[in-house]
Design an enzyme around this catalytic site. Structure first.
Site, PDB file in Angstrom:
ATOM      1  N   ASN A  84       0.851  -1.203   0.000  1.00  0.00           N
ATOM      2  CA  ASN A  84       0.000   0.000   0.000  1.00  0.00           C
ATOM      3  C   ASN A  84       0.877   1.240   0.000  1.00  0.00           C
ATOM      4  OD1 ASN A  84       0.591   0.758   2.846  1.00  0.00           O
ATOM      5  ND2 ASN A  84      -0.326  -1.246   3.198  1.00  0.00           N
ATOM      6  N   ASP A 135      -4.171  -6.173   5.197  1.00  0.00           N
ATOM      7  CA  ASP A 135      -5.196  -6.992   5.848  1.00  0.00           C
ATOM      8  C   ASP A 135      -5.187  -8.427   5.324  1.00  0.00           C
ATOM      9  OD1 ASP A 135      -6.181  -4.999   7.519  1.00  0.00           O
ATOM     10  OD2 ASP A 135      -7.362  -4.129   5.894  1.00  0.00           O
ATOM     11  N   ASP A 186      -4.225  -9.422  13.026  1.00  0.00           N
ATOM     12  CA  ASP A 186      -4.355  -8.020  13.411  1.00  0.00           C
ATOM     13  C   ASP A 186      -3.403  -7.801  14.595  1.00  0.00           C
ATOM     14  OD1 ASP A 186      -5.119  -5.550  14.594  1.00  0.00           O
ATOM     15  OD2 ASP A 186      -7.004  -5.660  13.495  1.00  0.00           O
ATOM     16  N   ILE A 187      -2.266  -7.226  14.296  1.00  0.00           N
ATOM     17  CA  ILE A 187      -1.194  -7.113  15.299  1.00  0.00           C
ATOM     18  C   ILE A 187      -1.653  -6.270  16.473  1.00  0.00           C
ATOM     19  CG2 ILE A 187       1.183  -6.313  15.669  1.00  0.00           C
ATOM     20  CD1 ILE A 187       1.599  -6.817  12.616  1.00  0.00           C
ATOM     21  N   PHE A 197      -3.907   3.656  15.082  1.00  0.00           N
ATOM     22  CA  PHE A 197      -4.211   4.725  14.125  1.00  0.00           C
ATOM     23  C   PHE A 197      -5.397   4.277  13.282  1.00  0.00           C
ATOM     24  CE2 PHE A 197      -0.254   6.546  15.283  1.00  0.00           C
ATOM     25  CZ  PHE A 197      -0.299   7.864  14.846  1.00  0.00           C
ATOM     26  N   LYS A 228     -13.436   1.324  15.791  1.00  0.00           N
ATOM     27  CA  LYS A 228     -12.169   0.585  15.830  1.00  0.00           C
ATOM     28  C   LYS A 228     -11.576   0.565  17.237  1.00  0.00           C
ATOM     29  CE  LYS A 228     -10.810   0.837  11.538  1.00  0.00           C
ATOM     30  NZ  LYS A 228     -10.238   1.426  10.326  1.00  0.00           N
ATOM     31  N   LYS A 262     -11.201  -3.132  18.810  1.00  0.00           N
ATOM     32  CA  LYS A 262      -9.841  -3.641  19.062  1.00  0.00           C
ATOM     33  C   LYS A 262      -9.440  -3.476  20.527  1.00  0.00           C
ATOM     34  CE  LYS A 262      -8.291  -2.746  14.327  1.00  0.00           C
ATOM     35  NZ  LYS A 262      -7.163  -3.004  13.442  1.00  0.00           N
TER      36      LYS A 262
HETATM   37  O1  C5P Z   1      -8.546  -2.016  11.025  1.00  0.00           O
HETATM   38  P1  C5P Z   1      -7.570  -1.023  10.505  1.00  0.00           P
HETATM   39  O2  C5P Z   1      -6.537  -1.627   9.585  1.00  0.00           O
HETATM   40  O3  C5P Z   1      -8.145   0.217   9.917  1.00  0.00           O
HETATM   41  O4  C5P Z   1      -6.832  -0.536  11.837  1.00  0.00           O
HETATM   42  C1  C5P Z   1      -5.757   0.326  11.804  1.00  0.00           C
HETATM   43  C2  C5P Z   1      -4.916   0.128  13.018  1.00  0.00           C
HETATM   44  O5  C5P Z   1      -4.682  -1.257  13.263  1.00  0.00           O
HETATM   45  C3  C5P Z   1      -3.538   0.736  12.848  1.00  0.00           C
HETATM   46  O6  C5P Z   1      -3.113   1.158  14.115  1.00  0.00           O
HETATM   47  C4  C5P Z   1      -2.718  -0.440  12.356  1.00  0.00           C
HETATM   48  O7  C5P Z   1      -1.346  -0.284  12.665  1.00  0.00           O
HETATM   49  C5  C5P Z   1      -3.327  -1.606  13.079  1.00  0.00           C
HETATM   50  N1  C5P Z   1      -3.322  -2.874  12.356  1.00  0.00           N
HETATM   51  C6  C5P Z   1      -2.515  -3.922  12.770  1.00  0.00           C
HETATM   52  N2  C5P Z   1      -2.546  -5.133  12.108  1.00  0.00           N
HETATM   53  C7  C5P Z   1      -3.375  -5.316  11.071  1.00  0.00           C
HETATM   54  C8  C5P Z   1      -4.201  -4.275  10.627  1.00  0.00           C
HETATM   55  C9  C5P Z   1      -4.158  -3.059  11.290  1.00  0.00           C
HETATM   56  O8  C5P Z   1      -1.755  -3.748  13.730  1.00  0.00           O
HETATM   57  N3  C5P Z   1      -3.386  -6.490  10.448  1.00  0.00           N
END
Ligand code: C5P
Length: 404
Positions: free
Chosen positions: A210, A279, A306-307, A323, A337, A341
């Site tokens: 991206n 994602d 999702d880290i 973020f 979010k 989360k």
């Molecule tokens: O759900 P979304 O991708 O919009 O969420 C954004 C936040 O989640 C950011 O802080 C991003 O660093 C974190 N994130 C993550 N691992 C993922 C997707 C998003 O840590 N696979």
């Protein structure tokens, strides 16, 4: 809190149009407690007069080697010894070439050779001059010798072109110079930050990714270090230098980033997820280059971990900040979010063709369970300082709530 108190900064100004910003830089360095002496190259003096710098620095300005009365009051060797730091801003392509070649053909290059102090340069030039192999070589030689480079940034240039080569803004330069404060609000705390995009392999030569440049995450890591933290920055592939005092841990894919975060997390007081983690990843990356065939092709993708959500769900969780980059309904989507989360705080911004990704500036709103704060707009370094300030406040508030 002034971060450069008592520091002797020798500011060299070379002959580029960005020199018009250097008097503001002097003002900002002094506001942080530094004592500033200015040396101009002869071509810099054509852009901004010595009198301007004398007025803002409060000291006479040197612009040549052959001024007998100036040499009598402080010789160039004494000036080189006086400096705790030599900062050259703007540094033109010509100056970088002369510095790389070790020349001493004017006062500034002579001082750079004669000083034992660290040298920091903020390049400013046309994008093609910056990209020229000769400049690339000079920059690599200087970096290998320990000269620190700040920027350049990218954007619109005085010549009307757009690209890399713009001098960093004075406030960004000052923020980068500020040393990690041993008495800062995050002193003794460990902070883990993720930044940049991830690359998800389709085959050995192709990947999904991206537009994240990593700039916001790098700015947050730098701001945490300025607040005194020990910072591990888990970074996807970006073209940015490691911020001062920050340990960069490279991680290309979402899974590599997750493993690096898990390894860094023990003992962390704060986790900030600023990475644009993909994602999805290809379900079956090919071992060999995929050959094209007639007709359409279908890719099967599987979800990445999702880290951020995993860190927030971990047993000994640190304070967790995410973020949310949104194209629409920014606050409402960010709040969803935050809740989904289970974050302590989320920083939301609007992204689109004209804002957010791969830019020097940004605008953020921070949200938490029972509050919000508009952090306004500005260059990412300034915003990151404001965000870290707010995070520190919220961390204290949540500790107090836990203790009571
Ligand atoms: O759900 P979304 O991708 O919009 O969420 C954004 C936040 O989640 C950011 O802080 C991003 O660093 C974190 N994130 C993550 N691992 C993922 C997707 C998003 O840590 N696979």
């Amino acid at each position: 809190m002034p971060t450069l108190t008592g520091k002797h900064v020798l500011l060299g100004v070379t002959g580029g149009i960005a020199a018009y910003k250097s008097p503001d830089l002097v003002r900002r360095l002094r506001a942080q407690g530094a004592e500033v002496r200015v040396v101009l190259t002869p071509s810099a003096a054509r852009f901004v007069t010595p009198l301007t710098f004398q007025a803002v620095s409060g000291h006479p300005v040197r612009d040549g080697l052959w001024d007998a009365s100036a040499e009598a009051s402080m010789s160039h060797i004494e000036l080189a010894r006086w400096a705790d730091l030599v900062l050259v801003a703007p540094a033109t392509a010509g100056f970088l070439a002369r510095l790389a070649a070790g020349m001493a053909d004017d006062l500034l290059t002579t001082l750079c050779l004669a000083t034992g102090a660290p040298i920091v340069v903020a390049p400013a030039m046309n994008r093609l001059m910056w990209g020229n192999p000769a400049t690339r070589d000079n920059v690599a030689r200087l970096a290998a010798r320990g000269v620190r480079l700040l920027g350049p940034g990218s954007g619109e240039q005085a010549c009307g072109e757009t690209g890399e080569g713009r001098m960093l803004e004075p406030q960004e330069i000052v923020a980068a110079l500020a040393l990690p404060g041993a008495e800062g609000p995050l002193a003794g705390r460990k902070v883990v930050v993720t930044a940049g995009p991830t690359r998800e392999a389709l085959d050995p030569v192709r990947y999904l990714t991206n537009r994240s440049s990593g700039k916001m995450g790098y700015a947050v890591a730098a701001a945490a270090a300025r607040a005194g933290a020990e910072v591990a920055l888990v970074s996807g592939p970006v073209d940015l230098p490691a911020p001062p005092g920050v340990r960069v841990v490279p991680a290309d894919t979402a899974e590599a980033m997750r493993a690096a975060v898990q390894a860094e997390l023990p003992g962390a007081a704060l986790f900030v997820g600023a990475a644009a983690v993909a994602d999805y990843r290809p379900a079956h990356p090919a071992a060999q280059k995929i050959k094209k065939k007639a007709g359409a092709m279908t890719l099967e993708l599987v979800r990445n971990p999702d880290i951020l959500a995993e860190v927030a769900a971990s047993a000994a969780r640190p304070f967790v900040v995410g973020f949310a980059a949104e194209t629409n309904d920014v606050e409402a989507n960010a709040r969803l979010k935050l809740e989904a989360k289970k974050l302590d705080l989320i920083a939301a911004n609007r992204v689109g063709a004209d804002c957010g990704f791969d830019r020097e500036d940004n605008a953020l709103v921070a949200l938490w369970a029972d509050g919000r704060k508009d952090l306004g707009g500005g260059v990412k370094a300034e915003l990151a300082d404001r965000l870290i300030g707010l995070i520190v406040e919220r961390m204290r508030a949540s500790h107090q709530a836990q203790d009571s």
